[in-house]
Motif scaffolding. Structure first.
Motif, PDB file in Angstrom:
ATOM      1  N   VAL A  66       0.990  -1.232  -0.093  1.00 40.12           N
ATOM      2  CA  VAL A  66       0.344   0.159  -0.118  1.00 40.12           C
ATOM      3  C   VAL A  66       0.596   1.416  -0.075  1.00 40.12           C
ATOM      4  O   VAL A  66       1.780   1.427   0.799  1.00 40.12           O
ATOM      5  N   LEU A  67       0.598   2.424  -0.805  1.00 38.17           N
ATOM      6  CA  LEU A  67       1.285   3.611  -0.720  1.00 38.17           C
ATOM      7  C   LEU A  67       0.634   4.632  -0.374  1.00 38.17           C
ATOM      8  O   LEU A  67      -0.747   4.500  -0.207  1.00 38.17           O
ATOM      9  N   ILE A  68       1.439   4.930   1.085  1.00 38.61           N
ATOM     10  CA  ILE A  68       0.107   6.011   1.437  1.00 38.61           C
ATOM     11  C   ILE A  68       0.402   7.429   1.375  1.00 38.61           C
ATOM     12  O   ILE A  68       1.843   7.452   1.275  1.00 38.61           O
ATOM     13  N   PRO A  69      -0.315   8.234   0.688  1.00 40.69           N
ATOM     14  CA  PRO A  69       0.413  10.172   0.424  1.00 40.69           C
ATOM     15  C   PRO A  69       0.940  10.995   1.326  1.00 40.69           C
ATOM     16  O   PRO A  69       0.709  10.836   2.815  1.00 40.69           O
ATOM     17  N   PRO A  70       1.736  11.768   1.452  1.00 39.60           N
ATOM     18  CA  PRO A  70       1.747  12.894   2.584  1.00 39.60           C
ATOM     19  C   PRO A  70       0.701  13.041   3.212  1.00 39.60           C
ATOM     20  O   PRO A  70       0.174  13.884   2.977  1.00 39.60           O
ATOM     21  N   ASN A  71       1.036  13.436   5.063  1.00 36.34           N
ATOM     22  CA  ASN A  71       0.142  13.812   5.319  1.00 36.34           C
ATOM     23  C   ASN A  71      -0.887  13.870   5.573  1.00 36.34           C
ATOM     24  O   ASN A  71      -2.301  14.050   6.310  1.00 36.34           O
ATOM     25  N   MET A  72      -1.828  12.602   5.047  1.00 33.44           N
ATOM     26  CA  MET A  72      -2.910  11.037   5.104  1.00 33.44           C
ATOM     27  C   MET A  72      -2.996  11.030   7.042  1.00 33.44           C
ATOM     28  O   MET A  72      -1.717   9.876   6.836  1.00 33.44           O
TER      29      MET A  72
END
Length: 284
Positions: A66-72
């Motif tokens: 899984v890829l989590i974007p910045p500031n999420m």
């Protein structure tokens, strides 16, 4: 709401340009709800449970990438019974700032040529079968490399991550307003207490409301009662345990907080269209 914490920061940029970790820890000390200014690519090797990513709560399994974007805002809540014989869960994770991407594209035309037309996602992404297989292989290889070889591998990994079309969205960014904070607080409380009885009085007090106001608010916000939401969460957790463990159905029933085996089987069968044992056989 639980205090938003940052379990790690990117290393000093004088010494490292990105952050790679091989984590083997007890489930209860995994990071709580948090956010940080970095992209996070996360590969679950051992363990399963539920993940909060932005506005979404979903189950996760071993093998997920899984890829989590910045500031999420995000959290990985591992089911304790999914740990190995030593009581630890295991994942590989690489985190890197968006500025690293931009600097690399500025300095290296070869990388820029590969990534010029790429639109960076704002959603959390779960990669499909083929991309996950490739990323798992690359992350495992990076784990055995020294720092310089790992950096070289990053130049292969970055365009592969952002150039992939093999994914589904598993969470959208949210504005942290009062109602959103309240719903995150409720979701987090359920994730932490689903194995036990959660009374309406307890959850209402947790978010600073009286019981009647809470019931009205929750039904309006989620389109279901709080009891239905908790039952759904428990069923999702039971499904993951049926798929990934050898625990008896009766044991799973009590672990996820149902406390009555016939009732658990009835509820599970109605929701999934088949009893627990038949559901498990699909994955054997």
């Amino acid at each position: 709401m639980e205090e938003t914490i940052i379990p790690y920061e990117l290393p000093n940029t004088e010494n490292h340009s990105f952050f790679f970790v091989d984590v083997r820890i007890s489930p209860e000390i995994e990071a709580k709800l948090h956010q940080h200014d970095a992209w996070e690519l996360y590969y679950v090797i051992r363990g399963y449970g539920s993940r909060i990513a932005g506005d979404t709560v979903q189950p996760f399994s071993e093998g997920d990438v899984v890829l989590i974007p910045p500031n999420m805002l995000h959290r990985w809540e591992f089911v304790p019974g999914s740990a190995d014989d030593n009581g630890v869960i295991h994942y590989l994770m690489v985190a890197f700032s968006h500025s690293l991407l931009l600097r690399c594209m500025e300095q290296f035309p070869e990388l820029r040529n590969r990534m010029t037309d790429i639109k960076f996602p704002v959603d959390a992404l779960k990669f499909g079968t083929e991309s996950s297989r490739n990323f798992r292989k690359m992350l495992v290889q990076m784990n055995g490399m020294d720092e310089l070889d790992r950096l070289c591998e990053m130049f292969r990994l970055l365009p592969a991550i952002f150039g992939s079309s093999d994914y589904v969205s598993v969470g959208k960014p949210i504005r942290i307003e009062r109602d959103v904070r309240r719903m995150l607080q409720i979701s987090t409380y359920v994730m932490c207490h689903y194995a036990h009885t959660i009374s309406l009085d307890d959850i209402a007090a947790e978010v600073g409301m009286n019981r009647s106001a809470f019931c009205t608010y929750f039904k309006r916000s989620k389109g279901m009662t709080f009891s239905q939401f908790v039952s759904q969460y428990r069923l999702n957790t039971a499904c993951e345990m049926l798929k990934h463990s050898q625990k008896q159905v009766s044991e799973i029933c009590y672990i996820v907080g149902f406390n009555d085996l016939p009732h658990f089987i009835r509820v599970f069968t109605k929701a999934m269209g088949m009893p627990p044992l038949k559901y498990r056989k699909q994955f054997q």
